[in-house]
Scaffold this motif. Structure first.
Motif, mmCIF file in Angstrom:
data_model
loop_
_atom_site.group_PDB
_atom_site.id
_atom_site.type_symbol
_atom_site.label_atom_id
_atom_site.label_comp_id
_atom_site.label_asym_id
_atom_site.label_seq_id
_atom_site.Cartn_x
_atom_site.Cartn_y
_atom_site.Cartn_z
ATOM 1 N N GLU A 149 1.098 -1.268 0.295
ATOM 2 C CA GLU A 149 0.218 -0.022 -0.181
ATOM 3 C C GLU A 149 0.198 1.403 0.294
ATOM 4 O O GLU A 149 1.781 1.144 0.870
ATOM 5 C CB GLU A 149 -0.639 0.058 1.087
ATOM 6 C CG GLU A 149 -2.228 -0.716 1.330
ATOM 7 C CD GLU A 149 -2.538 -0.576 2.408
ATOM 8 O OE1 GLU A 149 -3.417 0.071 2.534
ATOM 9 O OE2 GLU A 149 -2.578 -1.334 3.912
ATOM 10 N N ARG A 150 0.673 2.591 -0.572
ATOM 11 C CA ARG A 150 1.000 3.417 -0.442
ATOM 12 C C ARG A 150 0.598 4.092 1.236
ATOM 13 O O ARG A 150 -0.179 4.262 1.027
ATOM 14 C CB ARG A 150 0.921 4.330 -1.915
ATOM 15 C CG ARG A 150 0.529 4.545 -2.928
ATOM 16 C CD ARG A 150 2.402 4.406 -3.273
ATOM 17 N NE ARG A 150 2.737 5.767 -3.081
ATOM 18 C CZ ARG A 150 4.332 6.782 -3.112
ATOM 19 N NH1 ARG A 150 4.616 5.312 -3.220
ATOM 20 N NH2 ARG A 150 4.221 7.508 -2.745
ATOM 21 N N GLU A 174 -2.833 3.347 3.064
ATOM 22 C CA GLU A 174 -4.359 4.095 2.228
ATOM 23 C C GLU A 174 -5.603 3.039 3.291
ATOM 24 O O GLU A 174 -6.684 4.733 3.196
ATOM 25 C CB GLU A 174 -4.030 4.056 0.674
ATOM 26 C CG GLU A 174 -3.093 5.001 -0.016
ATOM 27 C CD GLU A 174 -3.190 4.147 -1.271
ATOM 28 O OE1 GLU A 174 -3.416 5.348 -2.657
ATOM 29 O OE2 GLU A 174 -3.012 3.099 -2.054
ATOM 30 N N SER A 175 -5.450 2.716 3.610
ATOM 31 C CA SER A 175 -6.324 1.751 4.390
ATOM 32 C C SER A 175 -6.895 2.301 5.075
ATOM 33 O O SER A 175 -7.872 2.424 5.407
ATOM 34 C CB SER A 175 -6.790 0.031 4.242
ATOM 35 O OG SER A 175 -5.556 -0.423 4.756
ATOM 36 N N LEU A 176 -6.091 3.081 6.358
ATOM 37 C CA LEU A 176 -6.472 3.470 7.520
ATOM 38 C C LEU A 176 -6.609 4.810 7.236
ATOM 39 O O LEU A 176 -7.583 5.492 7.956
ATOM 40 C CB LEU A 176 -5.123 3.351 8.399
ATOM 41 C CG LEU A 176 -5.350 3.716 9.780
ATOM 42 C CD1 LEU A 176 -6.399 3.163 10.152
ATOM 43 C CD2 LEU A 176 -4.119 3.706 10.952
ATOM 44 N N ALA A 177 -5.541 5.722 5.909
ATOM 45 C CA ALA A 177 -5.672 6.608 6.125
ATOM 46 C C ALA A 177 -8.110 7.125 5.307
ATOM 47 O O ALA A 177 -8.368 7.836 5.890
ATOM 48 C CB ALA A 177 -5.338 7.505 4.398
ATOM 49 N N ALA A 178 -8.342 5.508 5.324
ATOM 50 C CA ALA A 178 -9.507 5.657 4.207
ATOM 51 C C ALA A 178 -10.802 5.959 5.419
ATOM 52 O O ALA A 178 -12.270 6.467 5.245
ATOM 53 C CB ALA A 178 -10.168 4.819 3.200
ATOM 54 N N LEU A 179 -10.490 5.988 6.770
ATOM 55 C CA LEU A 179 -11.206 5.935 8.022
ATOM 56 C C LEU A 179 -10.994 7.096 8.606
ATOM 57 O O LEU A 179 -12.421 7.165 8.998
ATOM 58 C CB LEU A 179 -10.457 4.780 8.820
ATOM 59 C CG LEU A 179 -10.696 3.149 8.166
ATOM 60 C CD1 LEU A 179 -10.202 2.328 9.429
ATOM 61 C CD2 LEU A 179 -12.106 2.520 7.718
ATOM 62 N N ALA A 180 -10.465 7.684 7.652
ATOM 63 C CA ALA A 180 -10.761 8.980 8.441
ATOM 64 C C ALA A 180 -11.842 10.579 8.403
ATOM 65 O O ALA A 180 -12.247 10.097 7.244
ATOM 66 C CB ALA A 180 -8.896 10.270 8.198
ATOM 67 N N SER A 188 3.552 0.583 2.227
ATOM 68 C CA SER A 188 3.298 -0.184 2.829
ATOM 69 C C SER A 188 2.687 -1.909 3.026
ATOM 70 O O SER A 188 2.489 -2.176 1.958
ATOM 71 C CB SER A 188 3.023 -0.206 4.401
ATOM 72 O OG SER A 188 3.242 -0.924 6.243
ATOM 73 N N GLU A 189 3.726 -2.655 3.627
ATOM 74 C CA GLU A 189 3.714 -4.468 2.874
ATOM 75 C C GLU A 189 2.607 -5.127 4.394
ATOM 76 O O GLU A 189 2.772 -4.743 5.155
ATOM 77 C CB GLU A 189 4.315 -5.388 2.992
ATOM 78 C CG GLU A 189 4.832 -4.567 1.616
ATOM 79 C CD GLU A 189 6.210 -5.148 1.055
ATOM 80 O OE1 GLU A 189 6.793 -5.896 0.091
ATOM 81 O OE2 GLU A 189 7.650 -5.944 2.189
ATOM 82 N N VAL A 190 1.455 -6.196 3.872
ATOM 83 C CA VAL A 190 0.436 -6.457 4.122
ATOM 84 C C VAL A 190 0.313 -7.487 4.397
ATOM 85 O O VAL A 190 1.110 -8.391 2.962
ATOM 86 C CB VAL A 190 -0.875 -6.521 4.234
ATOM 87 C CG1 VAL A 190 -1.821 -7.288 5.130
ATOM 88 C CG2 VAL A 190 -1.224 -4.613 4.601
#
Length: 298
Positions: free
Chosen positions: A167-168, A248-254, A270-272
């Motif tokens: 993810e970016r 990005e996945s965490l930023a989407a929850l802001a 970052s990698e998952v």
């Protein structure tokens, strides 16, 4: 000690009405069949069958035992069927944990719902744990699958750690922050900013990855007055305590009080990864594949 073979042989003699017919059905010598029944009666300390030239008749003890023997074999067959179904990934329960920096949102719950609809005998329990805690819990068998944010500082050789997504990373700032209106910024420009998330000395994950990026530009993230390594860091940014670099996945929850700013750095990623035991069964592997498919980039 009573064996399953003896139970099956006994029931076959009862159903066939005699030793000769039962031996033919079982493809065994009549003497071997008779010996097994004698050993069964000896183990039970009870006579089960009265033998005569006309065949066999159940004794009172035999009538009681035949009911119990059928129940035991029926339950055993059910257990075998259930075990095979679980091994094929068709039935059972799977415990999944995810890091707070890997939100169980977006494609993950969609993939989970589709998987459970296609496998009606499967149930899933989802919890949140740090990457290192997940590793310990998977090793101990207390959870089956872990969704972690890399890096994991001390990877366990007994586990499979499969990278499934990249993810970016984005910068989060409060809506009234000086950087709220810019389109993009370099990590190097954040040296003087207070960060609401700092790495733990014994844990990897998102905050460790962010610190790596900052150190590549010659500085270590400066601590804000309030910090968190959990998803609550978004709320700290909104309250104006400082900035955060998140996927990005965490930023989407802001919420609306937080602005997302792109990072110019090409390696701001970052990698998952998915964690599971190497000997994980089909039930776990099937769900792992479903979740990985939801996150894997083309």
């Amino acid at each position: 000690m009573v064996s399953l073979r003896q139970l099956r042989y006994f029931l076959e003699v009862v159903d066939a009405g005699g030793f000769s017919a039962a031996a033919e059905r079982l493809f065994v010598a009549q003497s071997a069949l008779s010996r097994q029944i004698s050993e069964l009666e000896k183990a039970l300390q009870a006579v089960l069958l009265e033998r005569s030239s006309k065949g066999v008749t159940l004794t009172p003890a035999g009538r009681t035992f035949v009911t119990e023997a059928r129940r035991v074999l029926t339950e055993l067959e059910g257990s075998i069927a259930l075990t095979r179904s679980v091994a094929r990934g068709e039935q059972g329960s799977v415990r999944v944990a995810h890091s707070s920096s890997v939100p169980f949102a977006g494609g993950l719950p969609v993939a989970l719902r589709a998987h459970l609809q296609a496998n009606s005998g499967v149930t899933v329990e989802v919890s949140t744990l740090s990457s290192e805690q997940q590793q310990d819990e998977v090793e101990a068998g207390r959870i089956d699958l872990g969704l972690v944010r890399l890096p994991v500082l001390r990877p366990a050789p007994s586990l499979v750690c499969e990278t499934i997504a990249r993810e970016r990373l984005l910068l989060l700032v409060a809506s009234d922050h000086a950087l709220a209106g810019v389109a993009s910024v370099s990590v190097a420009a954040l040296a003087a900013e207070p960060f609401v998330s700092l790495p733990h000395r014994e844990r990897g994950g998102l905050s460790y990855r962010v610190a790596q990026l900052c150190q590549q530009h010659g500085f270590f993230p400066r601590a804000a007055a309030a910090t968190s390594r959990k998803a609550t860091l978004v709320n700290l940014v909104a309250a104006g305590f400082g900035v955060a670099i998140v996927p990005e996945s965490l930023a989407a929850l802001a919420g609306p009080d937080v602005r997302r700013v792109a990072l110019d750095d090409a390696n701001a990623e970052s990698e998952v990864a998915l964690l599971r035991r190497r000997d994980a069964g089909g039930l776990v592997v099937a769900l792992a594949d479903a979740l990985a498919g939801a996150l894997k980039a083309p």
